[in-house]
Design an enzyme around this catalytic site. Structure first.
Site, short mmCIF file in Angstrom:
data_model
loop_
_atom_site.label_atom_id
_atom_site.label_comp_id
_atom_site.label_asym_id
_atom_site.label_seq_id
_atom_site.Cartn_x
_atom_site.Cartn_y
_atom_site.Cartn_z
N CYS A 169 0.87 -1.17 0.00
CA CYS A 169 0.00 0.00 0.00
C CYS A 169 0.91 1.22 0.00
O CYS A 169 2.13 1.10 -0.06
CB CYS A 169 -1.01 0.00 1.15
SG CYS A 169 -0.32 0.22 2.80
N ASN A 199 2.51 1.57 3.99
CA ASN A 199 2.79 0.35 4.74
C ASN A 199 2.51 0.50 6.24
O ASN A 199 3.17 -0.11 7.06
CB ASN A 199 4.22 -0.13 4.48
CG ASN A 199 4.51 -1.55 4.92
OD1 ASN A 199 5.60 -1.84 5.39
ND2 ASN A 199 3.57 -2.46 4.78
N CYS A 213 -1.08 0.87 7.22
CA CYS A 213 -2.48 0.51 7.43
C CYS A 213 -2.86 -0.76 6.67
O CYS A 213 -2.85 -1.85 7.23
CB CYS A 213 -3.40 1.66 6.98
SG CYS A 213 -3.18 3.20 7.88
N ARG A 214 -3.20 -0.60 5.41
CA ARG A 214 -3.78 -1.71 4.64
C ARG A 214 -2.83 -2.89 4.44
O ARG A 214 -3.24 -4.04 4.62
CB ARG A 214 -4.26 -1.21 3.28
CG ARG A 214 -5.39 -0.21 3.37
CD ARG A 214 -5.74 0.36 2.03
NE ARG A 214 -4.65 1.22 1.54
CZ ARG A 214 -4.64 1.79 0.34
NH1 ARG A 214 -5.63 1.57 -0.50
NH2 ARG A 214 -3.65 2.57 -0.01
N SER A 215 -1.60 -2.63 4.05
CA SER A 215 -0.72 -3.77 3.75
C SER A 215 -0.26 -4.52 5.00
O SER A 215 -0.24 -5.76 4.98
CB SER A 215 0.45 -3.36 2.86
OG SER A 215 1.23 -2.33 3.43
N ASP A 254 -8.09 3.27 1.64
CA ASP A 254 -7.11 3.63 2.66
C ASP A 254 -7.85 4.20 3.88
O ASP A 254 -8.51 5.22 3.78
CB ASP A 254 -6.13 4.66 2.11
CG ASP A 254 -4.93 4.89 3.01
OD1 ASP A 254 -4.97 4.46 4.19
OD2 ASP A 254 -3.96 5.49 2.53
#
Length: 140
Positions: A12, A15, A17-19, A127
């Site tokens: 993401c 790096n 939050c999402r990933s 995000d």
């Protein structure tokens, strides 16, 4: 006969939050099935803003509430990642576009959007960074 590990990298923008959430969930699922020794699992950022830090507090909190641990330290994607990993998953179309720009000619990794595998059929994983805590929960 030793089996070669399968490998996935979740990407993401930062790096935080999402990933790292995707990495932690995938690792949790693989470990629950007793397959941890068969997988290389990691996540990385497109940008370098947070390198060396841990995931965002809300990401860690939502994972913890679901009994999922993370000890990820933010890193930025490298050219070597495109040969090291079987699949590199982006979270949205901008991630995919940037990954395709960064992909070296001799890359072996497939680039895919993670939402293709979402049981809720949501192609784009938004995000949650600028949203509310519920947005972190929704990104699971």
């Amino acid at each position: 006969m030793a089996t070669q590990k399968k490998s996935v990298l979740f990407i993401c923008l930062g790096n935080i939050c999402r990933s790292p959430i995707a990495e932690a969930i995938f690792r949790h699922m693989v470990e629950a099935k007793g397959l941890a020794d068969q997988w290389e699992i990691d996540s990385a950022a497109l940008g370098d803003w947070h390198v060396g830090q841990g995931p965002y507090d809300s990401a860690v909190k939502v994972l913890k509430e679901h009994g999922i641990k993370t000890n990820h330290i933010v890193r930025q994607i490298t050219k070597a990642d495109f040969k090291k990993f079987d699949v590199i998953f982006g979270k949205d179309h901008d991630n995919i576009k940037e990954l395709k720009k960064l992909k070296p000619k001799d890359a072996t990794a497939e680039i895919k959007i993670l939402g293709e595998y979402d049981p809720k059929k949501e192609l784009i994983i938004e995000d949650p960074y600028y949203g509310t805590y519920k947005d972190f929960e929704d990104s699971l």
